[in-house]
Scaffold this motif. Structure first.
Motif, mmCIF file in Angstrom:
data_model
loop_
_atom_site.group_PDB
_atom_site.id
_atom_site.type_symbol
_atom_site.label_atom_id
_atom_site.label_comp_id
_atom_site.label_asym_id
_atom_site.label_seq_id
_atom_site.Cartn_x
_atom_site.Cartn_y
_atom_site.Cartn_z
ATOM 1 N N THR A 125 27.113 -2.997 24.895
ATOM 2 C CA THR A 125 28.130 -2.151 24.277
ATOM 3 C C THR A 125 28.502 -2.586 22.862
ATOM 4 O O THR A 125 29.063 -1.797 22.114
ATOM 5 N N THR A 144 24.476 1.039 23.761
ATOM 6 C CA THR A 144 25.363 2.122 23.328
ATOM 7 C C THR A 144 26.036 1.766 22.011
ATOM 8 O O THR A 144 26.695 2.597 21.400
ATOM 9 N N PRO A 146 25.879 0.684 17.952
ATOM 10 C CA PRO A 146 24.909 0.955 16.886
ATOM 11 C C PRO A 146 24.026 -0.274 16.712
ATOM 12 O O PRO A 146 24.294 -1.314 17.306
ATOM 13 N N TYR A 280 34.077 1.731 14.153
ATOM 14 C CA TYR A 280 33.588 2.387 15.369
ATOM 15 C C TYR A 280 34.457 3.592 15.712
ATOM 16 O O TYR A 280 33.987 4.617 16.184
ATOM 17 N N LEU A 313 34.150 0.944 22.303
ATOM 18 C CA LEU A 313 32.779 0.527 22.600
ATOM 19 C C LEU A 313 32.581 0.285 24.096
ATOM 20 O O LEU A 313 31.636 0.788 24.712
ATOM 21 N N ILE A 316 33.050 3.522 26.198
ATOM 22 C CA ILE A 316 31.855 4.374 26.228
ATOM 23 C C ILE A 316 30.809 3.805 27.181
ATOM 24 O O ILE A 316 30.147 4.542 27.915
ATOM 25 N N THR A 347 31.953 11.640 24.080
ATOM 26 C CA THR A 347 32.855 10.478 24.059
ATOM 27 C C THR A 347 34.009 10.768 23.092
ATOM 28 O O THR A 347 33.955 11.755 22.349
ATOM 29 N N ARG A 352 27.120 11.299 22.368
ATOM 30 C CA ARG A 352 26.203 10.169 22.269
ATOM 31 C C ARG A 352 25.031 10.399 23.215
ATOM 32 O O ARG A 352 25.225 10.726 24.379
ATOM 33 N N THR A 363 24.322 6.138 18.195
ATOM 34 C CA THR A 363 25.694 5.815 17.815
ATOM 35 C C THR A 363 25.797 5.571 16.317
ATOM 36 O O THR A 363 25.332 4.551 15.821
ATOM 37 N N GLN A 365 28.434 5.610 12.758
ATOM 38 C CA GLN A 365 29.750 5.040 12.492
ATOM 39 C C GLN A 365 30.475 5.843 11.426
ATOM 40 O O GLN A 365 29.875 6.628 10.705
#
Lengths: 390, 291
Positions: A125, A144, A146, A280, A313, A316, A347, A352, A363, A365
């Motif tokens: 995550t 999940t 980036p 995020y 994070l 998700i 999300t 995603r 993912t 930002q």
């Protein structure tokens, strides 16, 4: 006769349950975040996001209304060896179905290795090193968060829009810094044509005296600086750089989420000018219809209106587990892998989708300049631009 | 790079600021060694404690200079208690016992800092009036670092005057040479020892407070500084004030220019420097050959 009917009904019920296999059973998730020591600053909020997602799901009776989630949390202490041992213990002793979490690239790679050997699904995550979904990729790891290529592209694109050509770079001398530098180098020719890195500084992790590096950047005459100094390191760097007139001379574009509210609220009026960075999640930016209720609940739990960007994070990550179990109708690792590949969910920060081949979620930002605000004592990102992960 | 005047100018100032900050801390170490003949491993821990005390005072009272004074005072008190209750029992023992004792202090104080302040990273803002940059023609330079450049020589001169021109200084120098003789002359030697240990620790504490705005505060910040102080003292000559001054300047230059000119060698350079001095003059630049 009555007995016979009762018995056959019971048998039927058992058979029906057995066919479902997973109904009524609970899913065990091993959550690995640093909740003590220096990593707790981010691990604590991450654990909060995790619990929030789990409680939301369990309040509705569990995944799909019938599979409650049980969390087994372990403190990684930000150490790869501790995290690996904890992951092993969670699998063999507690029999967890899924591992989730990891903070720092080194910890993430250590957990991933255990997941590979033990054949248990691991959803990363937070760790961003590109290696996890390239050279060290295996069927059981999904990310999940980036990665450093996505982040490097964000930096390059932002710098390209600002138009600075002569660039200096300052990065930490460890996996994340190296990988981010590589990500920037890959994206620069396309995103910022004509821009060139003329000075490349590598700083020992744990350094707190940046004066020599600051002076070197100042005398190199760069128009822009790309960086990935994150967390408390940026706060220290900025404090030492400001009196040199550093932020009046250069445009500072950085990864490491220094635009997140955690940093902005900590630095308040000391946050320097001319900083473009990423986050995020931003409590003041509704990127999805799911964001408002998410942020409201997080604010209630944290007891303050302005919330940080890290809980999303882990939140998700749990939501992906929920979607995967719903789709797979099984807790078996192979079935979960098949479900996660190509899985797409909405999300609080947008849709995603996990790529079936690379196991990397798209993912992106939020990027933008950090502006002074009239109504708040901390800076906020304005305008907010979403740079997607694919 | 070396032909770039801005680079040379800024990095030279950086080197002097770092060196002068290190000197103030190392002066305490060399003072304690010179008189007590105790190698104080806990000097770095005293430095760290000074920085944290300063941080807390700045948070509470909002005044940096109060923080520096408070750090010096707090360390003086702590050192007084440590010397009176524990260290003075060890003077008659072999040096190993003192070494082990000061090493134990390192561990205890290190954990104490973690217990009180946690392991989060803190920073202290530059003091009011010195938070800006000064235009020096060639480039802008932070006023606080310039202040450090100037403070080093002032502290060195003050310590020199204290040691060479006052009765206290004469007693301290005498204690260094012959403690029995001094006791025979009716001087309270334990009090002298206590005073020197307190003064040395206060210098470490104030040095830590002065370093706080230049650095960030982390629980491990003592490990580096104690090594740097020993390198300075060994280069300069154990117990020599001006030796420490020169040693600190040299180490500042090597550290700053090493970090940017030969980053791969950054870690090794200070040790290589120490080794070279030890081979050439085993008693240090300003030390006297013994025996």
């Amino acid at each position: 006769m009555k007995k016979m009917v009762g018995l056959s009904l019971a048998v039927l019920l058992v058979v029906a349950l057995a066919q479902k296999g997973w109904a009524g059973e609970s899913i065990k998730i091993g959550a690995l975040y640093p909740t003590s020591g220096s990593g707790a600053v981010f691990g604590g909020p991450a654990m909060l996001g995790h619990q929030m997602a789990v409680e939301e799901i369990n309040a509705a009776g569990g995944i799909d209304g019938r599979t409650p989630i049980v969390t087994f949390a372990r403190d990684t202490k930000l150490k790869p060896a501790v995290a690996a041992a904890a992951a092993k213990e969670l699998i063999t002793k507690e029999g967890v179905n899924v591992l989730i979490g990891g903070l720092s690239s080194a910890v993430g790679l250590a957990i991933s290795e255990v997941a590979r050997r033990e054949k248990v699904v691991y959803i990363a995550t937070i760790p961003k090193t590109i290696q996890m979904t390239t050279s060290k990729l295996h069927p059981y790891v999904f990310r999940t968060a980036p990665n450093t290529d996505i982040e490097g592209r964000g930096i390059a694109r932002t710098m390209g829009q600002l138009g600075a050509k002569k660039l200096c770079q300052i990065q930490f001398d460890y996996a994340y810094g190296h990988d981010l530098a590589a990500g920037i180098a890959k994206a620069l020719p396309q995103e910022a044509a004509g821009a060139e890195i003329v000075l490349d500084l590598k700083v020992k992790l744990g350094t707190t005296d940046y004066n020599a590096y600051i002076a070197q950047i100042m005398s190199a005459g760069c128009e822009g600086v790309v960086s990935g100094l994150w967390g408390a390191a940026f706060i220290t760097f900025a404090q030492q750089a400001r009196p040199f007139g550093f932020f009046e001379q250069v445009k500072y574009v950085s990864g490491g989420e220094i635009a997140s509210h955690e940093i902005a609220s900590k630095m308040k009026g000391n946050y320097p000018d001319n900083v473009w960075s990423n986050a995020y999640e931003l409590w003041y930016h509704d990127a999805s219809p799911l964001h408002k209720p998410y942020q409201k609940e997080l604010a209630r739990r944290q007891g303050q209106q302005e919330t940080g960007g890290w809980p999303v994070l882990s939140y998700i990550g749990v939501k992906f587990v929920e979607a995967a179990v719903t789709k797979a109708k099984s807790l078996e690792a192979e079935a979960l892998i098949a479900a996660l590949e190509g899985l797409s969910i909405e999300t609080p920060v947008g849709r995603r989708t996990i790529d079936a081949k690379t196991h990397q979620a798209n993912t992106g930002q939020f990027w933008g300049p950090m502006k002074k605000m009239d109504q708040y004592e901390f800076r906020m990102m304005d305008p907010v631009t979403y740079i997607p992960g694919d | 790079m070396l032909t770039n005047p801005t680079f040379l100018f800024l990095q030279t100032l950086n080197a002097i600021a770092l060196g002068m900050n290190l000197f103030i801390i190392a002066a305490g170490l060399t003072l304690i060694f010179g008189v007590l003949r105790v190698i104080n491993f806990a000097h770095g821990a005293f430095f760290m404690l000074g920085a944290y005390v300063c941080y807390s005072i700045v948070e509470q009272a909002g005044n940096f200079w109060l923080g520096v004074l408070g750090a010096g005072l707090a360390l003086a008190l702590l050192a007084w208690a440590i010397e009176r209750a524990l260290l003075q029992r060890l003077y008659a023992r072999e040096p190993l016992a003192q070494l082990l004792f000061t090493f134990a202090l390192v561990l205890i104080l290190g954990d104490a800092v973690k217990m009180v302040w946690g392991s989060e990273q803190y920073s202290v803002a530059y003091p009011a009036g010195l938070e800006r940059a000064v235009d020096l023609g060639i480039a802008h330079y932070p006023a606080y670092l310039l202040f450090l450049c100037g403070l080093g020589p002032v502290v060195a001169l003050a310590l020199w005057l204290l040691l060479e021109r006052t009765r206290w200084g004469r007693i301290m120098r005498a204690a260094r040479q012959d403690r029995e003789m001094l006791a025979v002359l009716g001087i309270n030697v334990p009090l002298v020892y206590n005073g020197v240990f307190v003064a040395g620790a206060a210098l470490a504490g104030m040095g830590g407070a002065l370093a706080a705005p230049r650095l960030a505060l982390t629980p491990g910040m003592d490990a580096n500084i104690v090594v740097e102080c020993f390198i300075i003292v060994i280069i300069g000559g154990l117990g020599s004030l001006w030796g420490s001054f020169l040693g600190a300047l040299i180490l500042g230059i090597v550290t700053v220019f090493g970090a940017v000119l030969v980053p791969e060698w950054e870690m090794v350079l200070p040790y290589a420097l120490m080794l070279a001095v030890l081979l050439w003059r085993p008693w240090g630049l300003f030390g006297r050959a013994q025996g």
